[in-house]
Design a protein around this motif. Sequence first.
Motif, PDB file in Angstrom:
ATOM      1  N   ASP A 196      73.707  -4.914 111.221  1.00 13.37           N
ATOM      2  CA  ASP A 196      72.824  -5.938 112.068  1.00 13.37           C
ATOM      3  C   ASP A 196      73.564  -5.862 113.550  1.00 13.37           C
ATOM      4  N   ASN A 197      72.906  -5.543 114.413  1.00 12.69           N
ATOM      5  CA  ASN A 197      73.570  -5.529 115.857  1.00 12.69           C
ATOM      6  C   ASN A 197      73.219  -6.794 116.717  1.00 12.69           C
ATOM      7  N   PHE A 198      72.942  -7.900 116.076  1.00 14.22           N
ATOM      8  CA  PHE A 198      73.022  -9.206 116.870  1.00 14.22           C
ATOM      9  C   PHE A 198      74.338  -9.381 117.223  1.00 14.22           C
ATOM     10  N   LYS A 199      74.181  -9.963 118.468  1.00 15.20           N
ATOM     11  CA  LYS A 199      75.442  -9.824 119.434  1.00 15.20           C
ATOM     12  C   LYS A 199      75.943 -11.591 119.344  1.00 15.20           C
ATOM     13  N   LEU A 200      77.167 -11.936 119.309  1.00  9.72           N
ATOM     14  CA  LEU A 200      77.583 -13.294 119.726  1.00  9.72           C
ATOM     15  C   LEU A 200      77.529 -13.439 120.899  1.00  9.72           C
ATOM     16  N   ASP A 201      77.286 -14.946 121.208  1.00 11.93           N
ATOM     17  CA  ASP A 201      77.417 -15.372 122.517  1.00 11.93           C
ATOM     18  C   ASP A 201      78.258 -16.339 122.987  1.00 11.93           C
ATOM     19  N   GLU A 202      78.886 -16.356 123.989  1.00 10.18           N
ATOM     20  CA  GLU A 202      80.141 -17.315 124.633  1.00 10.18           C
ATOM     21  C   GLU A 202      79.559 -18.671 124.323  1.00 10.18           C
ATOM     22  N   GLY A 203      80.508 -19.519 123.734  1.00  9.05           N
ATOM     23  CA  GLY A 203      80.363 -20.871 123.358  1.00  9.05           C
ATOM     24  C   GLY A 203      79.633 -21.091 122.213  1.00  9.05           C
ATOM     25  N   GLN A 204      79.162 -20.040 121.302  1.00 13.22           N
ATOM     26  CA  GLN A 204      78.754 -20.164 119.976  1.00 13.22           C
ATOM     27  C   GLN A 204      79.709 -20.716 119.157  1.00 13.22           C
ATOM     28  N   ALA A 205      79.675 -21.664 117.885  1.00 13.48           N
ATOM     29  CA  ALA A 205      80.237 -22.088 117.131  1.00 13.48           C
ATOM     30  C   ALA A 205      80.030 -21.136 115.682  1.00 13.48           C
ATOM     31  N   VAL A 206      81.191 -20.618 115.165  1.00 13.21           N
ATOM     32  CA  VAL A 206      80.605 -19.921 114.107  1.00 13.21           C
ATOM     33  C   VAL A 206      81.876 -20.122 112.841  1.00 13.21           C
ATOM     34  N   ALA A 207      81.304 -19.946 111.637  1.00 13.24           N
ATOM     35  CA  ALA A 207      82.265 -20.140 110.663  1.00 13.24           C
ATOM     36  C   ALA A 207      82.357 -18.773 109.959  1.00 13.24           C
ATOM     37  N   ILE A 208      83.807 -18.309 110.056  1.00 11.87           N
ATOM     38  CA  ILE A 208      83.838 -17.115 109.268  1.00 11.87           C
ATOM     39  C   ILE A 208      84.464 -17.139 107.923  1.00 11.87           C
ATOM     40  N   GLU A 209      84.182 -16.750 106.821  1.00 12.37           N
ATOM     41  CA  GLU A 209      84.604 -17.118 105.529  1.00 12.37           C
ATOM     42  C   GLU A 209      84.817 -15.630 104.686  1.00 12.37           C
ATOM     43  N   PRO A 210      85.613 -14.885 104.780  1.00 15.54           N
ATOM     44  CA  PRO A 210      85.803 -13.702 103.739  1.00 15.54           C
ATOM     45  C   PRO A 210      86.127 -14.202 102.478  1.00 15.54           C
ATOM     46  N   PHE A 211      85.368 -13.613 101.520  1.00 13.13           N
ATOM     47  CA  PHE A 211      85.761 -13.873 100.049  1.00 13.13           C
ATOM     48  C   PHE A 211      86.323 -12.426  99.416  1.00 13.13           C
ATOM     49  N   ALA A 212      87.355 -12.252  98.831  1.00 13.99           N
ATOM     50  CA  ALA A 212      87.735 -11.111  98.003  1.00 13.99           C
ATOM     51  C   ALA A 212      87.740 -11.194  96.533  1.00 13.99           C
ATOM     52  N   THR A 213      87.502 -10.179  96.065  1.00 14.97           N
ATOM     53  CA  THR A 213      87.492 -10.026  94.426  1.00 14.97           C
ATOM     54  C   THR A 213      87.752  -8.815  93.793  1.00 14.97           C
TER      55      THR A 213
END
Length: 305
Positions: free
Chosen positions: A184-201
Motif C-alpha cells: 500500500d503506497n498511501f502516504k501519511l501526512d503531517e499532523g495525522q494521528a495514528v495508532a500503531i499496534e504490532p501483534f506477534a505470535t
Amino acid sequence: MIESYIQAGKLASKIREEASKMITDGTLVLDLVNYVESEILKGGAEIAFPCNVSINEYAAHYTSPAGDETRFKAGDMVKLDLGAMIDGYIADTAVTVLASGNMDENYTQDEINLHEEIIEASAAGLEAAIATVRAGVEISKIGEAVHEAISEYHLNPIFNLMGHSLEQYNLHAGISIPNYDNNDNFKLDEGQAVAIEPFATNGEGMVNDAPGHYIFSYMANKPFRMKSTQRVLKYIQNNHRYVPFSGRWITDEFGERKGAIALKQLSDAMAIYPYAPLREKQNCFVSQKEHTIIVEKEGCTVTTI
C-alpha cells in the motif's frame, strides 16, 4: 486538537502502567476492566472503547461481561488495551504482561521463555514502526519494518490485524497501518494521528472469530416492537453513538435479561455491530504493544509513552 491528544495520551499511559500491576495470579479480569474504565472517567476523560483484556491465544475484542469469573493464571500472556478520549481526541494504547505469581505451576520454563520472547517481539515491532514514521512515508514501509523486527525472533506478526488512523470521535478513521509490507503506497501526512499496534505470535499469524460478543458499535436507527429494546437503542444513540461500547454497560443499566435480549435483537437487525473476540488460528500465543502517535515532518510524537 494536539493538546487534547497529548492530555489523553498522558492519562492513558498512567492508567496503563498502574493497571498492569493488577495482572497477577487469581485477579478477576472484571476487576481490572472496572478499574481501568473508572480511572479514565476519574481523570476527566471519556472511555474511547471498552477496556480489552485478551489472554494467551486471544488477540483482541474480549472485555468482561457482567459477572465474569475469569481469573488470570500466573504466566498467562495478558494483553491490556485501553483508550481515553478528551474533547473527542483519542489515546489508544496497549501492553502485554505476563501474569505474576508462581508461573512454574502453570507453565514450563521453556514456555515462560517463549512467552517473554513473543512479548519482546511485538515491542520491537512497535519500536521499529515508530522509527519509520514521518510525513510522506508509505504505510507499507511501516508494515515492512514491523515484520522485519518480529521475524528476527523467528515469529510472525498477525497479518490480518492492523493499526489505524484516529480522528475526533472516530477510533478507526479509515487508514489501516499493516504489520507487514502489503504494497500500500498511501502516504501519511503531517499532523495525522495514528495508532500503531504490532501483534506477534508463534502461530501462523492469522486470527479468526471466536464465540461470544462483548463489544458493540452503533450502526443505525431501526424500529422495534419491544419498548425495552427501543429504550436500549435510544440510550446507545445518546451515550455511545460514536465509539464502541461494552455489553456489560448495557446490562448494568437495564438488567441482565432485558439488556441481553436487546443486544441480540439490535445485533440481528444491524442496528449495532457485534465484535467477536479474535483468536489466533492455531491457538498459539499472541502479544501486542500499541502507542498513539502524531505524524511530524521528520518523525512523530508518541502521545502514550
